[in-house]
Design an enzyme around this catalytic site. Structure first.
Site, short mmCIF file in Angstrom:
data_model
loop_
_atom_site.label_atom_id
_atom_site.label_comp_id
_atom_site.label_asym_id
_atom_site.label_seq_id
_atom_site.Cartn_x
_atom_site.Cartn_y
_atom_site.Cartn_z
N ARG A 1 53.92 49.83 41.04
CA ARG A 1 55.08 50.39 40.34
C ARG A 1 55.59 49.52 39.20
O ARG A 1 55.82 50.00 38.09
CB ARG A 1 56.24 50.61 41.32
CG ARG A 1 56.15 51.87 42.11
CD ARG A 1 56.75 51.66 43.48
NE ARG A 1 55.89 50.78 44.24
CZ ARG A 1 54.84 51.21 44.95
NH1 ARG A 1 54.57 52.49 45.01
NH2 ARG A 1 54.06 50.36 45.58
N THR A 2 55.80 48.25 39.49
CA THR A 2 56.47 47.42 38.49
C THR A 2 55.61 47.30 37.23
O THR A 2 56.10 47.51 36.12
CB THR A 2 56.77 46.02 39.09
OG1 THR A 2 57.49 46.22 40.31
CG2 THR A 2 57.61 45.19 38.15
N LYS B 1 41.13 28.56 36.23
CA LYS B 1 40.53 27.29 35.79
C LYS B 1 41.48 26.12 35.97
O LYS B 1 41.15 24.99 35.59
CB LYS B 1 40.16 27.39 34.30
CG LYS B 1 39.18 28.47 33.96
CD LYS B 1 38.92 28.44 32.44
CE LYS B 1 38.08 29.60 31.99
NZ LYS B 1 38.04 29.68 30.52
N ARG C 1 55.13 38.33 37.15
CA ARG C 1 55.22 38.36 38.63
C ARG C 1 54.39 37.20 39.14
O ARG C 1 53.24 37.02 38.74
CB ARG C 1 54.71 39.68 39.18
CG ARG C 1 54.58 39.62 40.71
CD ARG C 1 54.36 40.96 41.33
NE ARG C 1 55.57 41.76 41.28
CZ ARG C 1 55.70 42.93 41.90
NH1 ARG C 1 54.70 43.42 42.60
NH2 ARG C 1 56.82 43.62 41.82
N HIS D 1 64.05 39.91 42.46
CA HIS D 1 63.36 41.00 41.77
C HIS D 1 64.42 41.82 41.04
O HIS D 1 64.73 42.95 41.41
CB HIS D 1 62.62 41.85 42.80
CG HIS D 1 61.58 42.77 42.25
ND1 HIS D 1 61.45 43.06 40.90
CD2 HIS D 1 60.61 43.51 42.89
CE1 HIS D 1 60.45 43.92 40.75
NE2 HIS D 1 59.93 44.19 41.92
C1 NCD Z 1 58.45 45.17 46.01
C2 NCD Z 1 58.08 43.76 45.62
O1 NCD Z 1 57.06 43.54 44.97
O2 NCD Z 1 58.87 42.89 45.95
N1 NCD Z 1 57.66 46.13 45.36
C3 NCD Z 1 58.12 46.68 44.18
O3 NCD Z 1 58.18 46.00 43.17
N2 NCD Z 1 58.54 47.94 44.20
C4 NCD Z 1 58.55 45.41 47.46
C5 NCD Z 1 57.45 44.96 48.37
O4 NCD Z 1 56.41 44.49 47.93
O5 NCD Z 1 57.63 45.12 49.57
#
Ligand code: NCD
Length: 311
Positions: free
Chosen positions: A59-60, A88, A109, A137
């Protein structure tokens, strides 16, 4: 608009004021027809976003890319650190400095808590924290709040149950921080070993936010306006055995909703991915809002990108 939105980076939701949150939500509302492909927009033409994903994401990453492209911007990046020079031995600081020379904005991320702040210290362009380990997040929280606002008309005034892995779940850390800016009642539902971190609870106490902690969803289900479910964060546990001890702690089924006198307007949310905490038969009920919640990620991220690029 610029007066209420002056940010170099998006590292934590706490850096937003309520006015800034409202600015994002108002603009996100305007972005919906563009996000749905019903209206054209080229506000970010010529802009380049770098998606640097050192951890899995559906999703993100896709919604940032979708948001950028719906506004005629473009994206570069990687979805798998194994294909980057991190493999590396390149440091995150160096990767960030290089990517900042290529792109106008970086979405990061990373498995380490604090990675986004470190990146911000080294970046000439805005860094957006798309999840830093078990830390935070913030953009998930923006779309969570936007969803609550749309589904419930307002954020304040709701009794919100937050269930699952409250220890390692970064979405619930950011969400709780944000909800403490509003007038809500919070109930944390988790196994004892996965309770909300002490410092987040302490902040709620300092701010006088009404909150309780329970172990079972049943204990509060009938009182809730919103139930925010989360997955047990398997990848963050020190061992598989530790994970197995709490895996499958929660499993919400339609029968539970039917047998209980739940609020007619109960809204069930989940940042997704779900594992086994919400049975598929809940999806058909009017309570299930998690797919709409995921879709809301595009207009919200469009609004955020536009505000950051124009600031
Ligand atoms: C979440 C995350 O990556 O923290 N996912 C997301 O971005 N919708 C939730 C999760 O991984 O459980």
């Amino acid at each position: 608009m610029k007066d209420v939105f002056e940010k170099d980076h998006i590292v934590r939701i706490k850096d937003f004021t309520r006015d800034e949150l409202t600015t994002v939500f108002d603009l996100a509302e305007e972005m919906i027809p563009i996000a749905e492909g019903k209206k054209k927009n080229n506000d970010l033409e010529g802009k380049l976003l770098a998606n640097l994903f050192f951890e899995p994401s559906t999703r993100t990453r896709l919604s940032f890319e979708g948001a950028m492209k719906r506004m005629a911007g473009r994206c570069i990046g990687f979805a798998e650190p194994g294909t980057s020079s991190a493999k590396k031995g390149e440091t995150l600081a160096d990767t960030i400095r290089v990517a900042a020379g290529y792109a106008d904005i970086i979405v990061l991320r990373h498995p380490h808590e604090g990675a986004a702040q470190l990146a911000a210290n080294f970046s000439e362009v805005p860094i957006i924290n798309a999840g830093d380990g078990a830390g935070r997040h913030p953009t998930q929280t923006l779309l969570d709040l936007f969803t609550i606002k749309r589904e419930m008309d307002s954020i304040s005034g709701n009794h919100i149950g937050i269930a699952g892995d409250l220890k390692y779940g970064r979405t619930v850390h950011s969400l709780t921080n944000a909800l403490s800016m509003y007038d809500t009642k919070l109930t944390f539902i988790s196994p004892p070993s996965l309770r909300m971190p002490e410092e987040i609870i302490d902040e709620l106490k300092d701010k006088g936010i009404h909150h309780t902690e329970v172990e079972e969803i049943d204990e509060v289900l009938e009182e809730l306006d919103i139930l925010y479910m989360t997955r047990i964060q398997r990848e963050r546990f020190p061992s598989e055995e530790d994970y197995e001890n709490v895996a499958r702690s929660y499993h919400l089924e339609n029968d539970m909703l039917r047998d209980r006198d739940v609020n007619e307007d109960l809204t069930i949310m989940h940042p997704l991915p779900r594992v086994d905490e919400i049975n598929a038969d809940v999806d058909m009920t009017p309570h299930a809002k998690y797919f709409q919640q995921a879709a809301n990620g595009v207009p919200v991220r469009m609004a955020l990108l536009k505000l950051l690029m124009e600031a």
